[in-house]
Scaffold this motif. Structure first.
Motif, PDB file in Angstrom:
ATOM      1  N   LEU B   9      40.341  31.436  42.852  1.00  0.00           N
ATOM      2  CA  LEU B   9      39.569  32.071  41.775  1.00  0.00           C
ATOM      3  C   LEU B   9      38.254  32.637  42.327  1.00  0.00           C
ATOM      4  O   LEU B   9      37.855  33.762  42.004  1.00  0.00           O
ATOM      5  CB  LEU B   9      39.274  31.067  40.646  1.00  0.00           C
ATOM      6  N   ASP B  10      37.597  31.859  43.198  1.00  0.00           N
ATOM      7  CA  ASP B  10      36.327  32.320  43.783  1.00  0.00           C
ATOM      8  C   ASP B  10      36.541  33.584  44.611  1.00  0.00           C
ATOM      9  O   ASP B  10      35.750  34.533  44.530  1.00  0.00           O
ATOM     10  CB  ASP B  10      35.727  31.200  44.649  1.00  0.00           C
ATOM     11  N   ILE B  13      37.000  36.489  42.320  1.00  0.00           N
ATOM     12  CA  ILE B  13      35.720  36.939  41.745  1.00  0.00           C
ATOM     13  C   ILE B  13      34.990  37.838  42.747  1.00  0.00           C
ATOM     14  O   ILE B  13      34.431  38.874  42.384  1.00  0.00           O
ATOM     15  CB  ILE B  13      34.845  35.727  41.324  1.00  0.00           C
ATOM     16  N   ASP B  14      35.021  37.416  44.017  1.00  0.00           N
ATOM     17  CA  ASP B  14      34.388  38.238  45.067  1.00  0.00           C
ATOM     18  C   ASP B  14      35.012  39.625  45.107  1.00  0.00           C
ATOM     19  O   ASP B  14      34.306  40.636  45.209  1.00  0.00           O
ATOM     20  CB  ASP B  14      34.548  37.573  46.445  1.00  0.00           C
ATOM     21  N   ARG B  17      33.975  41.734  42.227  1.00  0.00           N
ATOM     22  CA  ARG B  17      32.601  42.246  42.423  1.00  0.00           C
ATOM     23  C   ARG B  17      32.565  43.429  43.384  1.00  0.00           C
ATOM     24  O   ARG B  17      31.666  44.249  43.329  1.00  0.00           O
ATOM     25  CB  ARG B  17      31.685  41.136  42.960  1.00  0.00           C
TER      26      ARG B  17
END
Lengths: 188, 284
Positions: B9-10, B13-14, B17
């Protein structure tokens, strides 16, 4: 009275921030003014999602800046982490003073006084809904969501600020987003 | 090593972005699509939320508070005051209630003097600059005679001139607001000047006007063409004022036809009648 304010939010690169901090620790007025100008919008956004009343948000942000000036000479380690800890303490003191933690009511005292409701702009979520959702999270989860998605920091920066491991921050982030999703779905 | 869902998930997200779409990101993790999709949509919604921004008034109020705090952290020492206070107020301070009142009054006076002193050399952009303007306003409000008011206006105008020079030295930029304030204060000084004013004050008016013109001429080569026009107009205003002040010094400022005293129904601000006041906007 007219203040000569910058029209844009002041951003400082890490090296520049360190230089300003060094001067501010010597209580040089210009450096303190620059540091306050840099911190104020960040702290304001942080407190905005912790406190309901817009007037309280402004008062508490001012209080954080004052505490910053009073303690800047003793500050060590990550400045960003420190300023958010000061903000967190000021919010805690505020709720302790008012004795009863207010239930966040999206319709109360107009969050829209500060920024328009985003429904009109076609967004899936508005500030009031997010504020409401955040009030159901644990303090640490809320901290991670605000720092990541409101303040725009990276996971590594948040880990450094909160003095946690990257894995711990990722875990908090995952649980926070999952919980938020459930809360927002229930409301709809 | 296989990644856990929290790390995935992280990473997603990156990528979000960096400009990736939810669909393209999910295509990389087909086995987690159903779990990740709602979470990424929420993340996207949070990232797109407008950021709450503070009002300029709130920031100003906070900066004033910080300015006061700095003044307290920079105590101004007054040589000899300690000794004097002991000898003169020693007996008075033996009475607790009186001592408390005197202490509070003294603290207030010291704080005000301290803040005023620290802020005296500030320029726009400095944290203490608003306090300097407040101090000026307070001193103006406390002045009762029109000659005193005119003198203060002249001092403020002189201050603005110094600030323009300081700002120009620091940032190589002409602060139009300061230039405007400098001319307006000088204009107000002329308007406040009583007709029976002393020759000394007129000489002072003339000296300040000449000084301002010199300053404007000295930095004219350093400004760009747009600002040069503004500086030229300001210099012309100084010229007109100079002629008028010198006429007043000779005692014949009302004698020439174009400077004749107005009829009662034409009474208005002196500067408007003379063609360099608000009726003759110098910025035009």
């Amino acid at each position: 009275m007219r203040l000569y304010m910058r029209e844009k939010v002041l951003e400082l690169a890490e090296e520049e921030l360190q230089a300003v901090l060094e001067q501010a620790r010597r209580l040089e007025p210009k450096a303190i003014a620059k540091l306050s100008e840099y911190c104020y919008p960040k702290v304001f956004r942080y407190i905005f999602y912790h406190v309901n009343n817009p007037a309280d948000v402004e008062d508490l942000t001012g209080e954080v800046c004052l505490r910053m000036v009073q303690s800047i000479q003793q500050q060590k380690g990550s400045f960003k982490g420190w300023i958010y800890r000061v903000a967190s303490n000021v919010v805690t003191d505020f709720y302790r003073r008012s004795a009863v933690r207010q239930v966040v009511d999206p319709a109360a005292d107009s969050v829209e006084d500060i920024v328009d409701d985003t429904d009109e702009t076609g967004h899936l979520l508005n500030q009031a809904q997010l504020k409401e959702g955040l009030s159901h999270l644990t303090d640490e989860q809320r901290e991670v969501i605000i720092l990541k998605f409101i303040e725009g920091y990276e996971t590594e920066e948040i880990a450094h600020m909160l003095e946690k491991s990257n894995e711990a921050v990722r875990a908090l982030q995952f649980r926070a987003i999952t919980t938020l999703k459930k809360i927002l779905q229930t409301e709809k | 090593m296989e990644k856990d869902l929290e790390t995935i998930l992280d990473d997603c997200i990156d990528e979000l972005r960096k400009g990736g779409s939810v669909e393209s990101i999910l295509a990389k993790y087909p086995e987690y699509k159903s779990e990740l999709k709602p979470l990424l949509e929420l993340v996207q919604a949070m990232e797109q939320l407008p950021k709450p921004e503070p009002s300029a008034d709130a920031v100003s109020a906070a900066l004033v508070g910080i300015g006061e705090e700095i003044a307290l952290l920079h105590p101004v020492e007054f040589p000899g005051l300690k000794k004097k206070r002991r000898s003169i107020f020693g007996k008075l301070f033996q009475q607790p209630r009186l001592a408390w009142t005197l202490s509070a009054a003294l603290a207030l006076v010291l704080m005000f003097v301290g803040i005023s002193t620290v802020s005296a050399n500030s320029v726009p952009g400095d944290i203490l600059y608003p306090l300097k303007l407040v101090t000026e306003k307070v001193s103006f409000l406390l002045a009762f005679s029109s000659e005193r008011k005119a003198e203060l206006r002249l001092t403020f105008s002189e201050q603005r001139t110094k600030e323009i020079r300081q700002v120009l030295q620091q940032s190589d930029k002409l602060d139009e607001r300061l230039l405007n304030a400098m001319l307006k204060e000088a204009q107000s000084a002329l308007e406040e000047t009583p007709n029976d004013t002393s020759a000394i004050f007129l000489a002072k008016l003339n000296a300040v006007n000449t000084y301002q013109k010199d300053v404007l001429e000295s930095f004219r080569p350093r400004v760009d063409s747009a600002n040069e026009k503004i500086v030229n107009r300001a210099i012309r205003v100084c010229d007109m004022r100079g002629r008028w002040i010198r006429g007043m010094m000779r005692g014949n400022w009302d004698e020439t036809p174009e400077r004749r005293s107005p009829a009662p129904h034409q009474e208005g601000r002196r500067s408007e009648r003379r063609g360099w006041g608000p009726g003759c906007d110098w910025m035009r």
